[in-house]
Design a protein around this motif. Structure first.
Motif, PDB file in Angstrom:
ATOM      1  N   ASP A   1    -114.371   7.023   8.827  1.00 31.84           N
ATOM      2  CA  ASP A   1    -114.147   7.487  10.164  1.00 31.84           C
ATOM      3  C   ASP A   1    -113.927   8.785  10.303  1.00 31.84           C
ATOM      4  N   VAL A   2    -114.228   9.732   9.399  1.00 35.28           N
ATOM      5  CA  VAL A   2    -113.523  11.117   9.190  1.00 35.28           C
ATOM      6  C   VAL A   2    -114.963  11.443   8.128  1.00 35.28           C
ATOM      7  N   VAL A   3    -115.831  12.491   8.513  1.00 30.04           N
ATOM      8  CA  VAL A   3    -116.918  12.878   7.741  1.00 30.04           C
ATOM      9  C   VAL A   3    -117.303  14.276   7.582  1.00 30.04           C
ATOM     10  N   GLN A   4    -117.881  14.855   6.629  1.00 27.73           N
ATOM     11  CA  GLN A   4    -118.195  16.298   6.363  1.00 27.73           C
ATOM     12  C   GLN A   4    -119.660  16.398   7.279  1.00 27.73           C
ATOM     13  N   ALA A   5    -119.722  17.513   8.042  1.00 27.82           N
ATOM     14  CA  ALA A   5    -120.990  17.542   8.715  1.00 27.82           C
ATOM     15  C   ALA A   5    -122.230  17.565   7.708  1.00 27.82           C
TER      16      ALA A   5
ATOM     17  N   THR B   1    -116.033   8.292  15.120  1.00 26.40           N
ATOM     18  CA  THR B   1    -116.009   9.149  13.852  1.00 26.40           C
ATOM     19  C   THR B   1    -115.327  10.529  14.256  1.00 26.40           C
ATOM     20  N   LEU B   2    -114.629  11.278  13.428  1.00 26.92           N
ATOM     21  CA  LEU B   2    -114.530  12.647  13.656  1.00 26.92           C
ATOM     22  C   LEU B   2    -115.277  13.527  12.523  1.00 26.92           C
ATOM     23  N   VAL B   3    -115.811  14.700  12.945  1.00 24.36           N
ATOM     24  CA  VAL B   3    -116.567  15.359  11.871  1.00 24.36           C
ATOM     25  C   VAL B   3    -116.105  16.749  11.629  1.00 24.36           C
ATOM     26  N   LEU B   4    -115.839  17.150  10.268  1.00 26.30           N
ATOM     27  CA  LEU B   4    -115.519  18.089   9.860  1.00 26.30           C
ATOM     28  C   LEU B   4    -116.491  19.227   9.385  1.00 26.30           C
ATOM     29  N   ASP B   5    -116.012  20.581   9.657  1.00 29.05           N
ATOM     30  CA  ASP B   5    -117.141  21.695   8.814  1.00 29.05           C
ATOM     31  C   ASP B   5    -116.764  21.518   7.541  1.00 29.05           C
ATOM     32  N   ALA B   6    -117.308  22.671   6.523  1.00 33.35           N
ATOM     33  CA  ALA B   6    -117.031  22.821   5.431  1.00 33.35           C
ATOM     34  C   ALA B   6    -115.716  23.235   5.011  1.00 33.35           C
ATOM     35  N   ASN B   7    -114.854  23.927   6.013  1.00 32.97           N
ATOM     36  CA  ASN B   7    -113.438  24.280   6.026  1.00 32.97           C
ATOM     37  C   ASN B   7    -112.608  23.390   6.289  1.00 32.97           C
ATOM     38  N   GLY B   8    -113.074  21.863   6.505  1.00 31.91           N
ATOM     39  CA  GLY B   8    -112.194  20.903   7.177  1.00 31.91           C
ATOM     40  C   GLY B   8    -111.905  21.100   8.411  1.00 31.91           C
ATOM     41  N   ALA B   9    -112.383  21.996   9.351  1.00 28.52           N
ATOM     42  CA  ALA B   9    -112.129  22.023  10.734  1.00 28.52           C
ATOM     43  C   ALA B   9    -112.917  20.913  11.453  1.00 28.52           C
ATOM     44  N   LEU B  10    -112.129  20.351  12.509  1.00 27.96           N
ATOM     45  CA  LEU B  10    -112.829  19.348  13.271  1.00 27.96           C
ATOM     46  C   LEU B  10    -113.662  20.017  14.209  1.00 27.96           C
ATOM     47  N   THR B  11    -114.915  19.612  14.091  1.00 25.72           N
ATOM     48  CA  THR B  11    -116.078  20.306  14.982  1.00 25.72           C
ATOM     49  C   THR B  11    -116.602  19.453  16.136  1.00 25.72           C
ATOM     50  N   HIS B  12    -116.616  18.042  15.937  1.00 29.57           N
ATOM     51  CA  HIS B  12    -117.292  16.972  16.625  1.00 29.57           C
ATOM     52  C   HIS B  12    -116.705  15.663  16.754  1.00 29.57           C
ATOM     53  N   VAL B  13    -116.724  14.880  17.799  1.00 27.85           N
ATOM     54  CA  VAL B  13    -116.135  13.522  17.884  1.00 27.85           C
ATOM     55  C   VAL B  13    -117.156  12.770  18.209  1.00 27.85           C
TER      56      VAL B  13
ATOM     57  N   ALA C   1    -109.088  12.787   5.578  1.00 27.68           N
ATOM     58  CA  ALA C   1    -109.302  12.223   6.684  1.00 27.68           C
ATOM     59  C   ALA C   1    -107.997  11.984   7.366  1.00 27.68           C
ATOM     60  N   GLU C   2    -106.893  11.847   6.583  1.00 25.83           N
ATOM     61  CA  GLU C   2    -105.556  11.696   7.102  1.00 25.83           C
ATOM     62  C   GLU C   2    -105.240  12.999   7.749  1.00 25.83           C
ATOM     63  N   THR C   3    -105.416  14.109   7.137  1.00 27.41           N
ATOM     64  CA  THR C   3    -104.938  15.536   7.762  1.00 27.41           C
ATOM     65  C   THR C   3    -105.701  15.763   8.899  1.00 27.41           C
ATOM     66  N   ALA C   4    -107.240  15.719   8.871  1.00 30.20           N
ATOM     67  CA  ALA C   4    -107.998  15.740  10.189  1.00 30.20           C
ATOM     68  C   ALA C   4    -107.586  14.847  11.128  1.00 30.20           C
ATOM     69  N   GLN C   5    -107.217  13.602  11.041  1.00 26.99           N
ATOM     70  CA  GLN C   5    -106.936  12.724  12.264  1.00 26.99           C
ATOM     71  C   GLN C   5    -105.533  13.125  12.599  1.00 26.99           C
ATOM     72  N   ALA C   6    -104.653  13.314  11.835  1.00 19.67           N
ATOM     73  CA  ALA C   6    -103.412  14.179  12.143  1.00 19.67           C
ATOM     74  C   ALA C   6    -103.618  15.213  13.271  1.00 19.67           C
ATOM     75  N   THR C   7    -104.237  16.250  12.766  1.00 12.74           N
ATOM     76  CA  THR C   7    -104.600  17.401  13.455  1.00 12.74           C
ATOM     77  C   THR C   7    -105.238  17.121  14.856  1.00 12.74           C
ATOM     78  N   ALA C   8    -106.399  16.514  14.781  1.00 16.43           N
ATOM     79  CA  ALA C   8    -107.092  15.964  16.176  1.00 16.43           C
ATOM     80  C   ALA C   8    -106.198  15.320  16.982  1.00 16.43           C
ATOM     81  N   ALA C   9    -105.309  14.458  16.594  1.00 17.71           N
ATOM     82  CA  ALA C   9    -104.554  13.776  17.458  1.00 17.71           C
ATOM     83  C   ALA C   9    -103.613  14.559  18.381  1.00 17.71           C
ATOM     84  N   LEU C  10    -102.955  15.629  17.352  1.00 14.37           N
ATOM     85  CA  LEU C  10    -102.222  16.638  18.004  1.00 14.37           C
ATOM     86  C   LEU C  10    -102.862  17.419  19.052  1.00 14.37           C
TER      87      LEU C  10
END
Length: 146
Positions: A26-30, A81-93, A45-54
């Motif tokens: 549900d969270v993937v690397q681009a 799904t949430l999509v992260l770049d190589a640095n872990g930043a959320l880029t797409h939903v 995934a947990e970090t990305a979800q928490a950041t995106a939710a905020l």
């Protein structure tokens, strides 16, 4: 006694490695061009979800249950799904669109924002794109099972 301690330490180490290797889809690397997206660890995934939710003004649970709605609250699809770049930043939903076929598309983060309902609570996301524009986006390729 030393042997028992060593075996216990080895078991703990193996459990830690196994826990770190758990992945989620549900969270993937681009993906690289032409490749499937890669799953990330549960911790990532947990970090990305928490950041995106905020960023959307909601909890992780609300983000996982969020719908994509139009400005007039017409249901366009569901957050998948949430999509992260190589640095872990959320880029797409990734959104599973309403309609036949369970078609999924990736929306860039600059096209998505939290939407407050009448009670002022953010529990869904919205976009300025209409259903036809969403349907015209390329289909999202899900991560391989791992």
């Amino acid at each position: 006694m030393i042997r028992t301690a060593l075996l216990s330490a080895a078991a703990v180490s193996l459990l830690a490695v196994a826990a770190c290797s758990d992945t989620t889809d549900d969270v993937v690397q681009a993906p690289a061009p032409g490749a499937a997206p890669a799953p990330v660890t549960e911790a990532q995934a947990e970090t990305a979800q928490a950041t995106a939710a905020l960023a959307f003004g909601m909890t992780r649970q609300e983000l996982g249950d969020a719908d994509l709605v139009s400005a007039n609250y017409t249901d366009l699809g569901d957050v998948d799904t949430l999509v992260l770049d190589a640095n872990g930043a959320l880029t797409h939903v990734v959104i599973e669109l309403e309609g036949p076929g369970d078609r999924k598309v990736a929306l860039p983060m600059d096209q998505v924002r939290g939407i407050a309902h009448d009670d002022g609570k953010f529990t869904d996301v919205t976009t300025d794109l209409g259903a036809a524009q969403l349907a015209a986006l390329p289909e999202w390729t899900p991560a391989p099972a791992g």
